[in-house]
Scaffold this motif. Sequence first.
Motif, mmCIF file in Angstrom:
data_model
loop_
_atom_site.group_PDB
_atom_site.id
_atom_site.type_symbol
_atom_site.label_atom_id
_atom_site.label_comp_id
_atom_site.label_asym_id
_atom_site.label_seq_id
_atom_site.Cartn_x
_atom_site.Cartn_y
_atom_site.Cartn_z
ATOM 1 N N ALA A 123 0.813 -1.176 0.073
ATOM 2 C CA ALA A 123 -0.009 -0.079 -0.171
ATOM 3 C C ALA A 123 0.860 1.127 0.042
ATOM 4 C CB ALA A 123 -0.915 -0.151 1.253
ATOM 5 N N PRO A 124 0.276 2.205 -0.464
ATOM 6 C CA PRO A 124 1.190 3.637 -0.256
ATOM 7 C C PRO A 124 1.078 4.075 1.076
ATOM 8 C CG PRO A 124 -0.673 3.736 -2.002
ATOM 9 C CD PRO A 124 -0.772 2.375 -1.405
ATOM 10 N N LEU A 139 4.603 8.755 -5.362
ATOM 11 C CA LEU A 139 3.280 9.180 -5.750
ATOM 12 C C LEU A 139 3.073 10.747 -5.450
ATOM 13 C CD1 LEU A 139 0.913 6.219 -5.148
ATOM 14 C CD2 LEU A 139 2.342 6.323 -7.090
ATOM 15 N N LEU A 152 -8.049 13.537 -2.736
ATOM 16 C CA LEU A 152 -6.984 13.519 -3.568
ATOM 17 C C LEU A 152 -6.988 13.257 -4.985
ATOM 18 C CD1 LEU A 152 -4.330 12.296 -0.783
ATOM 19 C CD2 LEU A 152 -5.043 14.726 -1.294
ATOM 20 N N PHE A 190 -4.188 11.887 -7.764
ATOM 21 C CA PHE A 190 -2.850 11.232 -7.916
ATOM 22 C C PHE A 190 -2.147 11.384 -9.346
ATOM 23 C CE2 PHE A 190 -2.082 9.200 -3.825
ATOM 24 C CZ PHE A 190 -2.918 9.358 -3.115
ATOM 25 N N GLY A 191 -0.912 11.641 -9.104
ATOM 26 C CA GLY A 191 -0.041 11.329 -10.369
ATOM 27 C C GLY A 191 0.150 9.984 -10.693
ATOM 28 N N THR A 192 0.769 9.626 -11.834
ATOM 29 C CA THR A 192 0.809 8.166 -12.311
ATOM 30 C C THR A 192 2.093 7.472 -11.265
ATOM 31 O OG1 THR A 192 2.005 8.894 -13.882
ATOM 32 C CG2 THR A 192 -0.465 8.295 -14.376
ATOM 33 N N GLY A 193 2.779 8.401 -10.737
ATOM 34 C CA GLY A 193 3.965 7.759 -9.914
ATOM 35 C C GLY A 193 5.322 7.797 -10.632
ATOM 36 N N PHE A 238 -12.321 6.325 1.251
ATOM 37 C CA PHE A 238 -12.150 6.361 -0.058
ATOM 38 C C PHE A 238 -11.712 4.997 -0.665
ATOM 39 C CE2 PHE A 238 -11.193 11.138 0.209
ATOM 40 C CZ PHE A 238 -10.884 11.110 1.472
ATOM 41 N N TYR A 290 -10.045 3.506 -4.108
ATOM 42 C CA TYR A 290 -9.306 3.510 -5.150
ATOM 43 C C TYR A 290 -8.986 2.356 -6.108
ATOM 44 C CZ TYR A 290 -7.611 8.092 -3.174
ATOM 45 O OH TYR A 290 -7.556 9.426 -2.556
ATOM 46 N N GLN A 297 -5.941 0.687 -8.752
ATOM 47 C CA GLN A 297 -4.583 1.007 -9.461
ATOM 48 C C GLN A 297 -4.276 0.115 -10.467
ATOM 49 O OE1 GLN A 297 -1.131 0.835 -6.632
ATOM 50 N NE2 GLN A 297 -0.189 2.636 -7.615
ATOM 51 N N GLY A 312 0.209 2.492 -15.487
ATOM 52 C CA GLY A 312 -0.050 3.468 -16.517
ATOM 53 C C GLY A 312 -1.047 4.400 -16.231
ATOM 54 N N HIS A 313 -2.010 4.339 -15.078
ATOM 55 C CA HIS A 313 -3.041 5.104 -14.623
ATOM 56 C C HIS A 313 -2.987 5.781 -13.336
ATOM 57 C CE1 HIS A 313 -5.810 4.796 -18.039
ATOM 58 N NE2 HIS A 313 -5.503 3.704 -18.258
ATOM 59 N N GLY A 314 -2.026 5.026 -12.409
ATOM 60 C CA GLY A 314 -1.946 5.448 -11.038
ATOM 61 C C GLY A 314 -3.150 4.939 -10.181
ATOM 62 N N LEU A 315 -3.225 5.894 -9.247
ATOM 63 C CA LEU A 315 -4.612 5.559 -8.399
ATOM 64 C C LEU A 315 -5.578 6.531 -8.891
ATOM 65 C CD1 LEU A 315 -2.801 5.712 -4.755
ATOM 66 C CD2 LEU A 315 -4.319 3.740 -5.645
ATOM 67 N N LEU A 337 -9.812 7.644 -8.213
ATOM 68 C CA LEU A 337 -10.749 7.670 -7.006
ATOM 69 C C LEU A 337 -12.035 6.961 -7.701
ATOM 70 C CD1 LEU A 337 -11.389 8.515 -4.346
ATOM 71 C CD2 LEU A 337 -12.239 10.556 -5.015
ATOM 72 N N PHE A 390 -7.697 -0.351 -3.554
ATOM 73 C CA PHE A 390 -7.138 0.205 -2.415
ATOM 74 C C PHE A 390 -8.116 1.089 -1.635
ATOM 75 C CE2 PHE A 390 -2.965 -1.118 -1.888
ATOM 76 C CZ PHE A 390 -2.231 -1.065 -3.391
ATOM 77 N N PHE A 420 -3.743 3.950 4.044
ATOM 78 C CA PHE A 420 -4.108 3.174 3.083
ATOM 79 C C PHE A 420 -4.234 1.712 3.501
ATOM 80 C CE2 PHE A 420 -4.576 4.974 -1.023
ATOM 81 C CZ PHE A 420 -3.963 6.279 -0.838
#
Lengths: 113, 115
Positions: A42-43, A87, A101, A103-106, B33, B35, B37, B40-43, B45, B90, B106
């Motif tokens: 997990a992040p 991230l 939030l 998020f960017g793709t990391g 929340f 999410y 994952q 290529g797309h990240g997290l 919501l 997540f 998380f």
Amino acid sequence: GQNIDQPTEMTATEGAIVQINCTYQTSGFNGLFWYQQHAGEAPTFLSYNVLDGLEEKGRFSSFLSRSKGYSYLLLKELQMKDSASYLCAVRDWLTGGGNKLTFGTGTQLKVEL
Amino acid sequence: DAEITQSPRHKITETGRQVTLACHQTWNHNNMFWYRQDLGHGLRLIHYSYGVQDTNKGEVSDGYSVSRSNTEDLPLTLESAASSQTSVYFCASSESRESSGNEQFFGPGTRLTVL
């Protein structure tokens, strides 16, 4: 909407310093977060910036410039265990408030010997 | 110690079946929340809640629903699972106050495969 950009991958050497950049576009900026995510896990929270300037936390520091829509995460004295995805996430007043939030793709960081 | 848990950790299901993923937190956080994952797309919501009986759609809510009957739980339901919903899911929670960092915590994630 929001647009958050980070490099996809970076490679650095153990013991070195690496800077991971994040740029964002948002109308109601209300904070920027950095998370670390190891593969299959997990992040986990690293840092938070809401005002301009540098926040330091041990080997990790995070910088924010609201006027430029720019942040970076600085990792010093790199260790092998720092190999992970980093991230960038932005909180925005205009997209429902609260603590939602985007998020960017990391950025996948690989630390080599 | 307070924590956030998800179950199951791994799930394989068939297209068209209804699936519910559980999320339970003992932080007493009002905000929760969900999410997904994907590479290529990240997290991204799916849904979020700011308290009991409150639910809101996120960026990718089509095909998903949530309900919040108590503070601790926010189950995520896939009404009719599709292969495009194969992903890692997540759950996260945070405090309500917006005046400070209030980072999201998380859960460990659920890996869902839809065949």
